[in-house]
Design a protein around this motif. Structure first.
Motif, PDB file in Angstrom:
ATOM      1  N   UNK A   1       0.828  -1.209   0.000  1.00  0.00           N
ATOM      2  CA  UNK A   1       0.000   0.000   0.000  1.00  0.00           C
ATOM      3  C   UNK A   1       0.864   1.261   0.000  1.00  0.00           C
ATOM      4  N   UNK A   2       1.863   1.271   0.845  1.00  0.00           N
ATOM      5  CA  UNK A   2       2.725   2.450   0.930  1.00  0.00           C
ATOM      6  C   UNK A   2       3.446   2.692  -0.396  1.00  0.00           C
ATOM      7  N   UNK A   3       4.022   1.644  -0.959  1.00  0.00           N
ATOM      8  CA  UNK A   3       4.772   1.779  -2.207  1.00  0.00           C
ATOM      9  C   UNK A   3       3.864   2.167  -3.361  1.00  0.00           C
ATOM     10  N   UNK A   4       2.696   1.528  -3.464  1.00  0.00           N
ATOM     11  CA  UNK A   4       1.788   1.817  -4.570  1.00  0.00           C
ATOM     12  C   UNK A   4       1.212   3.217  -4.467  1.00  0.00           C
ATOM     13  N   UNK A   5       0.956   3.670  -3.252  1.00  0.00           N
ATOM     14  CA  UNK A   5       0.432   5.034  -3.087  1.00  0.00           C
ATOM     15  C   UNK A   5       1.450   6.065  -3.575  1.00  0.00           C
ATOM     16  N   UNK A   6       2.740   5.797  -3.321  1.00  0.00           N
ATOM     17  CA  UNK A   6       3.764   6.730  -3.773  1.00  0.00           C
ATOM     18  C   UNK A   6       3.915   6.702  -5.296  1.00  0.00           C
TER      19      UNK A   6
END
Length: 395
Positions: A197-202
């Motif tokens: 989630x963190x990586x995809x949001x960025x």
């Protein structure tokens, strides 16, 4: 100023490539004394199997397999990324090098299996990364490949909650669903989801920023800049109105088709009852047109919504009304009415700007039926991409 055409070759060109093992939710560069090395190899094998499954889904054009649940109000970004960058009619698909990647995965999987069988003879001082590097088992991924994989992971762990009296579309995340791809713990699955989630949001933020540069619009560039990026549950968030506005600018240039999918509903003391269901087809982001069989060949962005307690009790009457508006008006009205950040207390950042266009579309949504307070024409619940339109749907 005229918006520049999007060149998929340049997407994420400032993003460094990463190894597949870098997506594992712990430090693979260090030897973890408390963890059996066999467990780490199983984790890596699961990542290989997830990547292979994502490639198969992309090859089959099963775009619903990439409908990620992230939690930062940005489903529209992933949907547009798929339609613009990954869909087969666009030039970038062959350059993802997924066929070559799948061949590499098969080769590596054939080596990891025997390694698991002889794990007791392996050096216990090696970190997972060192072991993979020494045995030539590392896979390097480009940012678009990472984007695709993370979308797949976060879609595969999502369950829809069908029975609800809410106007919003509700989902829940079930980490244990990842166990079908390998011998992993629920703890590992949960950590992988959080990191994904963190990586995809960025990556989603960076994608919109690149599109804003192509739009050559200084206001767009400002509103999707670092100044307006917030963190929510470790995810990076942009104001939804300006992310949608950026998407529309490029959708017009590249003639991305959209479909409105509506459920006409009535809400009373007994709950919500669906009276009818209909569709409206926008071959470009401007006007509603008649659907043709030839349009089945192109991936489309679907905007899913509801019309509640409306005077238009069937799909024919609803379509007559909805086609009075452009898709730009519909999407921007919904985006303006929506809270701009997942944490609505942060919306003061936006309201304090007194942006005239944002305020106009907020009022327009409430007056016309595109708002939470007035969902009588089309209240947007979700945006995603499909392979083709429903062939039996009476567009």
């Amino acid at each position: 100023m005229k918006t520049s055409s999007f060149n998929p070759e340049t997407i994420f060109q400032n993003q460094e490539n990463c190894f597949l093992s870098d997506l594992i939710p712990y430090n693979t560069l260090e030897k973890r004394a408390e963890v059996d090395f066999k467990t780490e190899l199983n984790d890596y094998l699961t990542m290989l199997q997830l990547l292979e499954a994502a490639i198969d889904a992309q090859h089959g054009q099963f775009w619903e397999k990439f409908d990620a649940e992230v939690g930062e109000n940005a489903c529209q970004i992933r949907a547009f990324f798929l339609a613009l960058v990954i869909a087969p009619k666009n030039a970038f698909s062959p350059n993802l090098q997924l066929a070559e990647l799948k061949t590499t995965i098969a080769k590596i999987r054939s080596q990891v299996g025997p390694a698991l069988s002889s794990v007791n003879t392996l050096p216990t001082t090696s970190s997972l990364h060192e072991f993979l590097k020494e045995h030539n088992l590392l896979i390097k991924l480009k940012a678009p490949q990472v984007f695709l994989l993370l979308c797949f992971i976060l879609s595969e762990t999502k369950l829809h909650l069908e029975k609800t009296d809410k106007l919003f579309r509700l989902c829940k995340t079930v980490p244990k669903l990842l166990k079908s791809y390998g011998n992993i713990s629920t703890h590992f699955a949960d950590k992988l989801i959080k990191k994904s989630r963190q990586k995809l949001s960025w990556l989603s933020v960076e994608f919109i920023q690149e599109l804003a540069l192509l739009a050559k619009d200084l206001e767009l560039q400002e509103m999707v800049s670092e100044k307006y990026i917030l963190r929510h549950n470790q995810c990076f968030c942009l104001p939804i109105f300006w992310s949608c506005k950026t998407i529309l600018r490029l959708a017009l240039v590249h003639k991305i088709p959209f479909v409105l999918h509506v459920k006409i509903q009535e809400k009373n003391l007994d709950g919500i009852q669906t009276l009818d269901e209909g569709y409206a087809f926008f071959k470009t982001a401007e006007t509603c047109v008649d659907f043709k069989a030839a349009d089945l060949n192109q991936a489309a962005v679907v905007i899913q919504g509801i019309a509640v307690n409306t005077s238009f009790k069937n799909k024919t009457l609803w379509k007559e009304q909805i086609q009075k508006y452009s898709l730009s008006e519909i999407l921007l009205a919904g985006a303006a009415d929506h809270k701009q950040y997942p944490d609505s207390t942060q919306d003061q950042r936006i309201t304090s700007l007194n942006n005239l266009e944002h305020k106009f579309y907020q009022n327009f949504a409430r007056q016309t039926g595109f708002a939470l307070d007035n969902p009588s024409l089309f209240f947007i619940q979700h945006i995603y991409t499909i392979k083709q339109f429903f062939p039996k749907a009476p567009f």
